[in-house]
Write an enzyme that holds these catalytic residues in place. Structure first.
Site, short mmCIF file in Angstrom:
data_model
loop_
_atom_site.label_atom_id
_atom_site.label_comp_id
_atom_site.label_asym_id
_atom_site.label_seq_id
_atom_site.Cartn_x
_atom_site.Cartn_y
_atom_site.Cartn_z
N HIS A 1 -24.66 -41.93 40.90
CA HIS A 1 -25.85 -42.43 40.58
C HIS A 1 -25.98 -44.11 40.68
O HIS A 1 -26.90 -45.08 41.58
CB HIS A 1 -26.95 -41.87 40.15
CG HIS A 1 -27.20 -42.86 38.40
ND1 HIS A 1 -26.32 -42.39 38.18
CD2 HIS A 1 -27.65 -43.92 38.20
CE1 HIS A 1 -25.90 -42.45 36.51
NE2 HIS A 1 -26.98 -44.70 37.07
N1 UDP Z 1 -28.23 -36.07 32.20
C1 UDP Z 1 -28.89 -35.04 32.27
N2 UDP Z 1 -29.04 -34.09 33.33
C2 UDP Z 1 -28.76 -34.40 34.86
C3 UDP Z 1 -27.61 -35.85 34.63
C4 UDP Z 1 -27.54 -36.40 33.75
O1 UDP Z 1 -29.48 -34.64 31.01
O2 UDP Z 1 -28.95 -34.24 35.71
C5 UDP Z 1 -27.51 -37.11 30.98
C6 UDP Z 1 -26.42 -37.63 31.14
O3 UDP Z 1 -26.41 -36.17 29.85
C7 UDP Z 1 -26.36 -38.47 29.98
C8 UDP Z 1 -27.38 -39.18 31.02
O4 UDP Z 1 -28.25 -38.18 31.01
O5 UDP Z 1 -26.31 -38.29 28.80
C9 UDP Z 1 -26.22 -40.10 31.84
O6 UDP Z 1 -27.75 -40.94 32.32
P1 UDP Z 1 -27.63 -41.73 33.60
O7 UDP Z 1 -26.17 -41.35 34.04
O8 UDP Z 1 -28.61 -41.64 34.19
O9 UDP Z 1 -26.69 -43.13 32.62
P2 UDP Z 1 -25.77 -43.65 32.59
O10 UDP Z 1 -25.59 -43.15 30.91
O11 UDP Z 1 -24.79 -43.83 33.19
O12 UDP Z 1 -26.23 -45.17 32.03
#
Ligand code: UDP
Length: 370
Positions: free
Chosen positions: A212
């Site tokens: 994303h």
């Molecule tokens: N995640 C989830 N469902 C999904 C995709 C990701 O629960 O379909 C969780 C994943 O396990 C992680 C978090 O969302 O803990 C990550 O979110 P994101 O990638 O949006 O944010 P980032 O961690 O990059 O800030």
């Protein structure tokens, strides 16, 4: 009403969150603060699949206050959130404000608290990619420097804060609250089997992927390269698609590349953890996933130019630019994936253990209880 584990007045600590990872990493802290917490949702992630499902799965009560900054430019989101939070902080008059991570919500929460002279705790402080092209890097630097207490997950993050002259008395090494989140929500092995069967894949014989970040999905070449690599892997890929990614696939006309990929809507945390823990390997540009693989012991290809989580590189994770490196590494691991899993099973997570929630709450109470 929950029983508070802390000696703080009712509704005295404002917990500001707005995105999926903030809900995941603050759920334990909100629970431990009990009635002392007043939860403010900025609406940065307003889609139910990125927000409501996480409140439900963590058993959190709905937010006490909602503001709506979602779906706008970065500057507009930050500006609106500062202004709305400023008004709310005046009304609630909290003893402290807790923010987490590196989003527009965190920088706005810290600025609004600072403007009202309210002490700030920054959860997951001290991460640095040293990559100024990433807005998250600017958000986390600002939040760390405004914070009255920086809750650093690892020694690496403590050292980053020290290198920026943040005094030791404002830094507490807590571990990362993600460990408690994963341990609390990871389904049993029977439940995991049922969840992966529903996704149509077999234990240890598929890849879980997520993308994303703007540098990957807003760039049509990069997005095409990533989807092509996933489509050509020798095992199936399950790809929960972030709304941003869905929009870009349509905009760039890349739908045909999804024919060889099991693309699904974003899934809940229990489902995502199950698919990760039972997978062969994970491919992602997510921050939180880099931490989670070290807890459920699966190898990860991080598709990015830089990472703020070097603790997992060379053990649980490899950093790869969008392109053929994805398939090269994935296929080399897949040649003997059992051996890779066995090697990782013996490695501790660099993010600590489930005590990070209590350590964080102690530090919050100690620093913010005026
Ligand atoms: N995640 C989830 N469902 C999904 C995709 C990701 O629960 O379909 C969780 C994943 O396990 C992680 C978090 O969302 O803990 C990550 O979110 P994101 O990638 O949006 O944010 P980032 O961690 O990059 O800030």
């Amino acid at each position: 009403m929950q029983d508070s584990l802390v000696n703080l007045p009712h509704r005295s600590i404002a917990v500001v969150l707005g995105t999926r990872p903030e809900i995941i990493k603050l759920a334990g802290i909100v629970r431990a603060l009990g009635d002392a917490a007043v939860v403010i949702h900025t609406g940065q992630h307003y889609d139910a699949s990125l927000s409501d499902v996480f409140f439900e799965q963590f058993g959190m009560r709905p937010p006490d206050h909602h503001i709506a900054i979602g779906g706008s430019t970065r500057g507009n989101q930050i500006g609106t959130a500062v202004s709305e939070l400023d008004a709310l902080f005046r009304e609630i008059d909290p003893l402290g404000v807790v923010v987490q991570g590196d989003t527009n919500t965190v920088v706005a929460g810290a600025l609004a608290a600072n403007a009202n002279e309210i002490p700030i705790a920054h959860v997951e402080a001290g991460l640095r990619s040293f990559d100024r092209a990433m807005p998250e890097e600017h958000n986390r630097v600002v939040a760390d420097h405004l914070a009255d207490v920086c809750l650093a997950p690892t020694e690496v993050s403590v050292a980053n804060l020290t290198a920026e002259n943040i005094p030791d008395e404002r830094v507490v090494l807590t571990g990362n609250t993600i460990v408690e989140a994963v341990e609390r929500l990871m389904p049993s092995s029977d439940e995991r089997r049922a969840i992966i069967a529903e996704a149509g894949v077999t234990r240890g014989a598929y890849v879980l992927a997520t993308f994303h970040r703007p540098e990957n999905v807003d760039d049509s070449d990069n997005l095409e390269k990533i989807l092509t690599e996933l489509a050509e892997l020798s095992v199936p890929t399950v790809l929960p698609m972030h709304p941003r990614t869905v929009a870009r696939v349509t905009e760039f006309g890349l739908e045909s590349l999804l024919a060889e990929i099991t693309s699904v809507d974003p899934i809940g945390y229990r489902e995502f953890l199950s698919l990760g823990a039972e997978s062969s390997l994970v491919v992602s540009d997510s921050g939180g996933v880099q931490e989670e693989v070290s807890i459920y012991k699966r190898p990860l290809i991080v598709v990015r130019n830089s990472t703020e989580r070097p603790e997992v590189l060379g053990t649980f994770a490899e950093l790869v630019e969008p392109g053929p490196g994805i398939r090269t590494i994935a296929e080399s691991w897949l040649e003997d994936i059992e051996a890779v899993h066995t090697r990782l099973a013996g490695l501790p997570s660099p993010y600590g253990d489930a005590t990070s929630v209590n350590r964080s709450v102690e530090a919050i109470e100690g620093h913010l209880h005026a």
